[in-house]
Design an enzyme around this catalytic site. Structure first.
Site, mmCIF file in Angstrom:
data_model
loop_
_atom_site.group_PDB
_atom_site.id
_atom_site.type_symbol
_atom_site.label_atom_id
_atom_site.label_comp_id
_atom_site.label_asym_id
_atom_site.label_seq_id
_atom_site.Cartn_x
_atom_site.Cartn_y
_atom_site.Cartn_z
ATOM 1 N N GLU A 500 0.827 -1.228 0.000
ATOM 2 C CA GLU A 500 0.000 0.000 0.000
ATOM 3 C C GLU A 500 0.848 1.258 0.000
ATOM 4 O O GLU A 500 0.626 2.190 0.775
ATOM 5 C CB GLU A 500 -0.994 -0.008 1.172
ATOM 6 C CG GLU A 500 -2.067 -1.062 0.988
ATOM 7 C CD GLU A 500 -3.396 -0.749 1.678
ATOM 8 O OE1 GLU A 500 -3.527 0.312 2.289
ATOM 9 O OE2 GLU A 500 -4.276 -1.594 1.582
HETATM 10 C C1 LIG Z 1 3.180 -9.470 0.561
HETATM 11 C C2 LIG Z 1 2.780 -8.509 -0.495
HETATM 12 C C3 LIG Z 1 1.444 -8.344 -0.799
HETATM 13 C C4 LIG Z 1 1.060 -7.511 -1.853
HETATM 14 N N1 LIG Z 1 -0.266 -7.456 -2.236
HETATM 15 C C5 LIG Z 1 -0.572 -6.813 -3.398
HETATM 16 C C6 LIG Z 1 -1.883 -6.918 -3.956
HETATM 17 O O1 LIG Z 1 -2.771 -7.559 -3.406
HETATM 18 N N2 LIG Z 1 -2.123 -6.293 -5.131
HETATM 19 C C7 LIG Z 1 -1.168 -5.581 -5.793
HETATM 20 O O2 LIG Z 1 -1.441 -5.054 -6.854
HETATM 21 N N3 LIG Z 1 0.086 -5.447 -5.274
HETATM 22 C C8 LIG Z 1 0.399 -6.048 -4.103
HETATM 23 N N4 LIG Z 1 1.666 -5.946 -3.591
HETATM 24 C C9 LIG Z 1 2.635 -5.106 -4.266
HETATM 25 C C10 LIG Z 1 3.061 -3.896 -3.463
HETATM 26 O O3 LIG Z 1 2.096 -2.900 -3.526
HETATM 27 C C11 LIG Z 1 4.412 -3.477 -4.044
HETATM 28 O O4 LIG Z 1 5.345 -4.397 -3.526
HETATM 29 C C12 LIG Z 1 4.796 -2.092 -3.715
HETATM 30 O O5 LIG Z 1 4.033 -1.228 -4.489
HETATM 31 C C13 LIG Z 1 6.275 -1.809 -3.962
HETATM 32 O O6 LIG Z 1 6.677 -2.259 -5.199
HETATM 33 P P1 LIG Z 1 8.015 -3.147 -5.327
HETATM 34 O O7 LIG Z 1 7.955 -4.207 -4.311
HETATM 35 O O8 LIG Z 1 8.150 -3.540 -6.736
HETATM 36 O O9 LIG Z 1 9.182 -2.157 -4.914
HETATM 37 P P2 LIG Z 1 9.891 -1.077 -5.841
HETATM 38 O O10 LIG Z 1 8.866 -0.274 -6.555
HETATM 39 O O11 LIG Z 1 10.944 -1.745 -6.629
HETATM 40 O O12 LIG Z 1 10.545 -0.124 -4.757
HETATM 41 C C14 LIG Z 1 11.758 -0.448 -4.090
HETATM 42 C C15 LIG Z 1 12.106 0.656 -3.098
HETATM 43 O O13 LIG Z 1 12.246 1.900 -3.774
HETATM 44 C C16 LIG Z 1 11.457 2.886 -3.144
HETATM 45 N N5 LIG Z 1 10.986 3.842 -4.128
HETATM 46 C C17 LIG Z 1 10.387 3.591 -5.311
HETATM 47 N N6 LIG Z 1 10.103 4.749 -5.935
HETATM 48 C C18 LIG Z 1 10.523 5.752 -5.120
HETATM 49 C C19 LIG Z 1 10.522 7.178 -5.189
HETATM 50 N N7 LIG Z 1 10.044 7.829 -6.229
HETATM 51 N N8 LIG Z 1 11.076 7.861 -4.195
HETATM 52 C C20 LIG Z 1 11.601 7.222 -3.137
HETATM 53 N N9 LIG Z 1 11.616 5.897 -2.998
HETATM 54 C C21 LIG Z 1 11.091 5.174 -3.981
HETATM 55 C C22 LIG Z 1 10.306 2.128 -2.499
HETATM 56 O O14 LIG Z 1 9.794 2.862 -1.405
HETATM 57 C C23 LIG Z 1 11.013 0.855 -2.058
HETATM 58 O O15 LIG Z 1 11.608 1.085 -0.817
HETATM 59 C C24 LIG Z 1 2.038 -6.754 -2.537
HETATM 60 C C25 LIG Z 1 3.386 -6.889 -2.176
HETATM 61 C C26 LIG Z 1 3.756 -7.764 -1.200
HETATM 62 C C27 LIG Z 1 5.204 -7.898 -0.888
#
Ligand SMILES: Cc1cc2nc3c(=O)[nH]c(=O)nc-3n(C[C@H](O)[C@H](O)[C@H](O)COP(=O)(O)OP(=O)(O)OC[C@H]3O[C@@H](n4cnc5c(N)ncnc54)[C@H](O)[C@@H]3O)c2cc1C
Length: 821
Positions: A500
């Site tokens: 989220e």
């Molecule tokens: C257990 C679990 C349940 C989930 N459930 C769902 C679901 O039901 N439906 C769904 O659609 N998604 C779901 N997600 C996805 C979740 O919303 C994403 O994991 C999340 O949006 C982050 O994306 P990412 O993991 O690819 O990290 P990335 O986008 O690769 O980010 C990596 C890091 O970079 C940071 N970052 C990225 N952009 C910026 C910025 N502009 N400025 C500063 N920092 C930044 C982030 O804060 C993070 O710390 C789930 C994820 C998990 C792990």
């Protein structure tokens, strides 16, 4: 002359402090000029020239059309040139949701009376009955070790209970067969479940958060609502919502999943539909979902729907039984066993009617998602984090009283006490924030910025609390098994941080970034005038917003300075607030003026680049957040007014004020323009930094609350599932009560040994020796023995066979005939 300067400075401070209208500035300015001409003995010509100049400037500034023509229209032209264009998705994200108390904090003068007049949210009798009945029962049904280790899923009867009792339809109105709960009730259910089983809590939380039900309620066609909502409410459908793609996590608007509008055959007929290709991961409930909410980008290259080729992000509801939908595999998110996994499809044909809201909503998916994000974000993770904190406060306090080292309960050792007090005070502040934020949702707000603050700070505080709790538990927290009540929570902490809106992004991009535009009294008006309006409408709107903005900056700068000089003595407090909290209200009012001034000066100094300066905007977000957390804490105390809770309020508020001060200090230290940094420091902290970290004595009082059985502990952990059975936490509760009750007996035994009345050899039963010598009664010995048995059970950790029981499991799984052969 000195008198003139003194009068000019005094006039400036008074006019700015009270935010006087331009006319008042003009009159006072004229009077000062007349006075200056007199004391400086200007010649007649100089006086006339100065007076004429003054009149010209005064007329230009006070007559609006003249002011626009000669001044603000030019500023508007420059502003239009430098203001970066916003993409549609950025615009929709900014426009989403509402502002509430965040606008007050951004204004520099929060209206405390307005906040305290908001009725404390209350559960209805039916909601309370649901918590006392089905939620209590569901908690009792959950055995976390069985769920997380043995089954790696909720047992079938638990799933069945969740569906049958309507847990999946808390946000669905009763007319569709849902429970139609308030946000507070929804939050309290999630919180309570989280104190027992995170898998149960998350499985219930997700369908009630941003997903098919929420989107259908806001945008669904009548046919979609009438079909799906009753099925979702009764658990006949298990929903999930799939947005995240391997290439698009945080930057979700850039998903590469796509659909092409085309004709195709559906149920034997040719219909207009779309071929959808997607690759999603991390989707919660995905592996068991029957209804997949799917986000993709919709293209219409053959113009079957209209002129536009790239229609934009679109959300559809896809039954997972549809041929071509690949779903069912699982991820293993840090041993949390709620269902989570990938799903995909290639060129899967589906009718356009599957778009949520029908064809009219093709391409409006991002707006729909942003519009619905706030309510769920305000509830799900804040509530589960508070649940975690309450369980940690209660269990860690109990353990710290039962576990003794150096002949002392570890909770009484100062180092442990420090961590324990922190857990307790954070827990109070977190619960206060949960209740205030859920209350805002119940008032009809969709708090875009406040929900981000709640999500970020509740999950971060839960992380700190679980780290503290792990330290206090030592090896007991580390060795997993049915007797470990915190290890799984510790493992799972990063999940709440990541979902989220991952926390780094939420802190550095969303809280201040969105707040500065949405919650600021003038910025959005200026932007809209510049980008969305034209001609005289734009000119009038911009003039009004911009001149008010200048007055706002001057007022907040002066207020900040005066509050700084007077330690906030004149800063507003609520009329009917508790006197013991008055200085905290003053401090937040002071902080609000300082923050508003700092925010405006930062925007002025860095302009659009502030968006990329995330270290600065993150800290600005921290200041805003701390003010929100403190406001919630003060409001919570005012709504309950229990004097016993004051130590928690004092510690938490002081800690937050100190953090806000550190954030400001770091912003100023890293400010790109050094002269501005100096001006900021003198304005905000004219007598130096005023706030200090919480006192050790307060920390001790907070720790004491969780080390003692009593009303303060019960209030702090109110709403959690208190285990009554013979499982690990049930025995912990009993051991805690027994340890307290036995302390006088323990004291007698200690003294007896010290004075040499008994000389127990190693391994001897001290109680029995004392009993035999008549130093304690038979009843006391029985009580002490029971306590000792409970204590030993509590400090016990689990051990396993060399292969962790794999051979035994394989043996059990082998069919009897194979064994016989
Ligand atoms: C257990 C679990 C349940 C989930 N459930 C769902 C679901 O039901 N439906 C769904 O659609 N998604 C779901 N997600 C996805 C979740 O919303 C994403 O994991 C999340 O949006 C982050 O994306 P990412 O993991 O690819 O990290 P990335 O986008 O690769 O980010 C990596 C890091 O970079 C940071 N970052 C990225 N952009 C910026 C910025 N502009 N400025 C500063 N920092 C930044 C982030 O804060 C993070 O710390 C789930 C994820 C998990 C792990």
């Amino acid at each position: 002359m000195i008198l003139f300067f003194a009068a000019a400075i005094a006039a400036f401070l008074v006019l700015a402090y009270f935010g006087a209208p331009l006319l008042a500035w003009t009159i006072v300015g004229g009077a000062l000029l007349a006075y200056l001409s007199d004391v400086a003995a200007f010649g007649a010509i100089t006086s006339v020239v100065l007076a004429a100049l003054f009149v010209i400037v005064a007329v230009v500034l006070n007559i609006r059309w003249l002011r626009r023509l000669s001044f603000t229209d030019h500023v508007l032209a420059v502003y239009r040139r430098i203001l970066p264009d916003m993409s549609q998705t950025e615009k929709e994200a900014i426009d989403a949701g509402t502002v509430w108390w965040d606008a007050d904090l951004f204004s520099g003068r929060p209206d405390w009376d307005k906040l305290l007049a908001v009725r404390a949210p209350r559960l209805s009798p039916e909601e309370q009955a649901f918590l006392d009945g089905p939620v209590e029962e569901l908690c009792a049904m959950c055995d976390d070790w069985q769920i997380t280790h043995e089954l790696q899923d909720l047992p079938p009867h638990v799933w069945q209970y969740i569906k049958e009792r309507g847990f999946l339809g808390m946000i669905i109105p009763r007319k569709y067969g849902g429970l139609g709960f308030s946000a507070l009730a929804h939050s309290t259910v999630v919180m309570k479940l989280s104190t027992r089983s995170s898998a149960a809590a998350i499985s219930v939380m997700v369908p009630n958060s941003l997903g098919p039900a929420e989107l259908l309620l806001h945008y669904g066609t009548d046919a979609q609502k009438d079909y799906y909502l009753p099925r979702l409410a009764k658990g006949l459908e298990i929903p999930c919502f799939a947005l995240t793609n391997p290439e698009a996590g945080s930057d979700a608007a850039s998903i590469p999943d796509y659909a092409v509008v085309c004709k195709g055959t559906w149920q034997g007929k040719e219909v207009l539909g779309m071929r959808v290709t997607w690759d999603k991961r991390y989707i919660t409930l995905g592996p068991v979902a029957t209804l997949l909410g799917l986000a993709f980008r919709l293209y219409d290259p053959d113009h079957l729907l209209g002129d536009k080729e790239d229609l934009g992000i679109t959300c559809a509801l896809v039954p997972t039984s549809t041929p071509g939908v690949n779903i069912g595999r699982r991820h293993m998110p840090l041993n949390a066993v709620f269902q989570n996994g990938p799903n995909s499809g290639r060129d899967v044909f589906m009718p356009l009617e599957w778009i949520i809201g029908g064809r009219d909503y093709a391409g409006k998916g991002w707006m729909m998602l942003m519009g619905c994000l706030a309510a769920g974000r305000a509830i799900s993770l804040p509530s589960s984090s508070v649940g975690g904190a309450k369980a940690l406060a209660r269990f860690t306090g109990a353990y710290a009283r039962v576990r003794a080292q150096f002949k002392t309960p570890i909770g009484r050792l100062e180092g442990v006490e420090e961590a324990l007090g922190r857990i307790a005070a954070h827990c109070y502040m977190m619960d206060a924030t949960r209740i205030m934020t859920a209350g805002a949702v119940d008032m009809g707000e969709k708090p875009a910025v406040l929900s981000a603050i709640a999500k970020y700070h509740m999950t971060e505080r839960a992380r700190q609390a679980v780290n503290d709790a792990m330290d206090i538990h030592g090896g007991k927290g580390i060795c997993l098994g049915p007797n470990n009540w915190i290890g799984r929570g510790y493992q799972m902490t990063p999940i709440a941080i990541t979902v989220e809106g991952a926390n780094i992004l939420t802190r550095t991009l969303i809280i201040f970034g969105q707040g500065a535009i949405r919650a600021h009294p003038f910025v959005l008006r200026e932007m809209r005038a510049a980008k969305e309006m034209a001609g005289s409408e734009a000119s009038r709107e911009f003039d009004d917003a911009f001149t008010s903005h200048i007055g706002h900056v001057i007022r907040n700068g002066v207020r900040s300075f005066i509050y700084g000089l007077t330690h906030g003595a004149f800063a507003p407090v609520p009329r009917r607030g508790s006197p013991e909290l008055a200085h905290y209200y003053r401090n937040v009012s002071r902080l609000s003026a300082a923050f508003a001034f700092l925010a405006d000066v930062s925007m002025l100094a860095m302009g659009g680049a502030l968006k990329r300066k995330e270290k600065i905007s993150g800290r600005l977000g921290d200041v805003l957040s701390m003010m929100y957390l403190v406001s919630a804490t003060l409001k919570h105390y005012e709504d309950q007014r229990v004097h016993e809770d004051l130590p928690l309020v004092r510690w938490a508020v002081r800690d937050a004020l100190y953090h806000a001060q550190q954030a400001i200090d770091q912003i100023v230290s890293n400010f790109p323009l050094k002269w501005m940094a100096t001006m900021l420091r003198w304005t905000i902290f004219p007598l130096g930094t005023p706030w200090r970290p919480p006192l050790d004595s307060r920390n001790r009082e907070c720790a004491q609350i969780v080390l003692e059985a009593g009303t303060a502990r019960d209030r702090l952990t109110a709403g959690m599932y208190v285990p009554k059975g013979d499982d690990a936490t049930g025995r912990l509760e009993q051991a805690f009560v027994a340890a307290i009750a036995c302390e006088p007996i323990d004291e007698k035994l200690r003294k007896s040994v010290k004075k040499g009345r008994i000389q127990p050899p190693p391994g001897a039963d001290v109680g029995l020796l004392a009993r035999e010598k008549g130093l304690i009664t038979a009843d006391e010995y029985a009580q002490w023995q029971k306590k000792e048995a409970l204590r030993r059970s509590v400090i016990k950790v689990d051990d396993f066979p060399q292969d962790f029981g794999r051979a035994e499991l394989a043996e059990q799984a082998t069919p009897p005939l194979v064994k016989a052969a």
